[in-house]
Enzyme design. Structure first.
Site, PDB file in Angstrom:
ATOM      1  N   ASN A   1      -6.734  -6.906   6.386  1.00  0.00           N
ATOM      2  CA  ASN A   1      -5.337  -7.306   6.599  1.00  0.00           C
ATOM      3  C   ASN A   1      -4.501  -6.979   5.373  1.00  0.00           C
ATOM      4  OD1 ASN A   1      -5.259  -8.494   9.255  1.00  0.00           O
ATOM      5  ND2 ASN A   1      -6.566 -10.110   8.446  1.00  0.00           N
ATOM      6  N   ASN A   2      -5.122  -6.366   4.360  1.00  0.00           N
ATOM      7  CA  ASN A   2      -4.426  -6.062   3.114  1.00  0.00           C
ATOM      8  C   ASN A   2      -3.746  -4.696   3.237  1.00  0.00           C
ATOM      9  OD1 ASN A   2      -3.847  -5.102   0.466  1.00  0.00           O
ATOM     10  ND2 ASN A   2      -5.373  -6.491  -0.396  1.00  0.00           N
TER      11      ASN A   2
ATOM     12  N   ASN B   1      -2.110  -2.963   1.105  1.00  0.00           N
ATOM     13  CA  ASN B   1      -2.343  -2.111  -0.060  1.00  0.00           C
ATOM     14  C   ASN B   1      -3.683  -1.389   0.050  1.00  0.00           C
ATOM     15  OD1 ASN B   1       0.063  -2.770  -1.626  1.00  0.00           O
ATOM     16  ND2 ASN B   1      -0.838  -4.809  -1.775  1.00  0.00           N
ATOM     17  N   LYS B   2      -4.718  -2.127   0.469  1.00  0.00           N
ATOM     18  CA  LYS B   2      -6.033  -1.510   0.672  1.00  0.00           C
ATOM     19  C   LYS B   2      -5.966  -0.450   1.763  1.00  0.00           C
ATOM     20  CE  LYS B   2      -9.550  -4.993  -0.359  1.00  0.00           C
ATOM     21  NZ  LYS B   2     -10.652  -5.758   0.226  1.00  0.00           N
TER      22      LYS B   2
ATOM     23  N   ASP C   1     -15.609  -5.111   0.670  1.00  0.00           N
ATOM     24  CA  ASP C   1     -15.324  -6.253  -0.180  1.00  0.00           C
ATOM     25  C   ASP C   1     -15.392  -5.732  -1.608  1.00  0.00           C
ATOM     26  OD1 ASP C   1     -14.532  -8.950  -0.448  1.00  0.00           O
ATOM     27  OD2 ASP C   1     -16.539  -9.501  -1.101  1.00  0.00           O
ATOM     28  N   THR C   2     -14.501  -6.254  -2.411  1.00  0.00           N
ATOM     29  CA  THR C   2     -14.398  -5.809  -3.799  1.00  0.00           C
ATOM     30  C   THR C   2     -14.380  -7.025  -4.696  1.00  0.00           C
ATOM     31  OG1 THR C   2     -13.194  -3.802  -3.224  1.00  0.00           O
ATOM     32  CG2 THR C   2     -12.920  -4.602  -5.471  1.00  0.00           C
TER      33      THR C   2
ATOM     34  N   PHE D   1      -2.237  -3.189  -7.237  1.00  0.00           N
ATOM     35  CA  PHE D   1      -2.246  -4.566  -6.738  1.00  0.00           C
ATOM     36  C   PHE D   1      -3.431  -5.302  -7.336  1.00  0.00           C
ATOM     37  CE2 PHE D   1      -4.775  -2.047  -3.865  1.00  0.00           C
ATOM     38  CZ  PHE D   1      -5.810  -2.862  -3.461  1.00  0.00           C
TER      39      PHE D   1
ATOM     40  N   TYR E   1      -5.804  -7.072  -9.672  1.00  0.00           N
ATOM     41  CA  TYR E   1      -6.000  -7.115 -11.122  1.00  0.00           C
ATOM     42  C   TYR E   1      -5.609  -5.799 -11.815  1.00  0.00           C
ATOM     43  CZ  TYR E   1      -8.749 -11.347 -10.209  1.00  0.00           C
ATOM     44  OH  TYR E   1      -9.162 -12.602  -9.824  1.00  0.00           O
TER      45      TYR E   1
ATOM     46  N   ARG F   1     -13.009   1.746  -5.286  1.00  0.00           N
ATOM     47  CA  ARG F   1     -12.795   1.898  -3.847  1.00  0.00           C
ATOM     48  C   ARG F   1     -12.828   3.376  -3.471  1.00  0.00           C
ATOM     49  NH1 ARG F   1      -8.895  -1.150  -3.536  1.00  0.00           N
ATOM     50  NH2 ARG F   1     -10.096  -2.998  -3.059  1.00  0.00           N
TER      51      ARG F   1
END
Length: 191
Positions: free
Chosen positions: A8-9, A11-12, A68-69, A148, A150, A177
């Site tokens: 749902n991000n 930016n990702k 997942d990060t 976005f 960190y 990523r």
């Protein structure tokens, strides 16, 4: 080929879309009508990626992948790790997360850290995993306005600028990523 990216991000989604070849149609959760929160209750980055992909496969019956990060900081014994998005609380606020991390590192000389991304792919009834790691350091203050999470406080090894100061193309080339997605794409291209 059509794949759902279980996030749902936005930016990702934008970051990953820029890495996926045109012959692969990437769908978002919104595109398949998934508006609920996909569970992330595992105690590892790998576990969360698997859980999210399995949820979409089970409930929407489509080929998909989830990532997942986590940011793993040496001086904090790998924290925030699996709790990176909600490090400073359930509100999942990046500014709060960065403030808390900088505060927790205030008196620590070791600023070494790494971003780790794990992608779980559910395709044709099989599960495949892909991992990307980017080593670097946490800065003492925020630098840059791009990116976005960190990004304003993370400098990759060999770089004088944070992820928030470099272009998306450069970040995708050296970042966690990007490395995981490139491994995913290489696998899909070999099918």
């Amino acid at each position: 080929m059509q794949l759902v990216f279980a996030t749902n991000n936005p930016n990702k989604l934008k970051e990953v879309q820029s890495l996926i070849p045109e012959h692969i149609k990437l769908l978002s959760l919104k595109d398949i009508g998934c508006f609920e929160d996909v569970p992330e209750t595992q105690d590892s980055i790998e576990g969360n990626a698997i859980q999210k992909a399995a949820y979409i496969k089970k409930n929407y019956d489509c080929d998909c992948f989830a990532d997942d990060t986590g940011l793993q900081v040496e001086a904090l014994n790998g924290a925030p790790g699996v709790f990176s998005a909600r490090y400073a609380g359930a509100q999942r606020d990046s500014n709060d997360n960065m403030d808390l991390l900088l505060e927790n590192l205030n008196d620590k000389p070791n600023r070494n850290a790494q971003f780790k991304t794990v992608i779980a792919l559910h395709l044709n009834g099989n599960l495949k995993m892909f991992t990307g790691i980017c080593k670097g350091q946490i800065t003492t203050e925020r630098q840059g306005l791009k990116g976005f999470g960190y990004d304003p406080i993370f400098k990759a090894e060999g770089y004088d600028q944070t992820f928030a100061e470099i272009s998306l193309a450069e970040k995708n080339k050296i970042g966690h990523r990007g490395k995981a997605v490139n491994a995913l794409v290489a696998f899909l291209n070999d099918l």
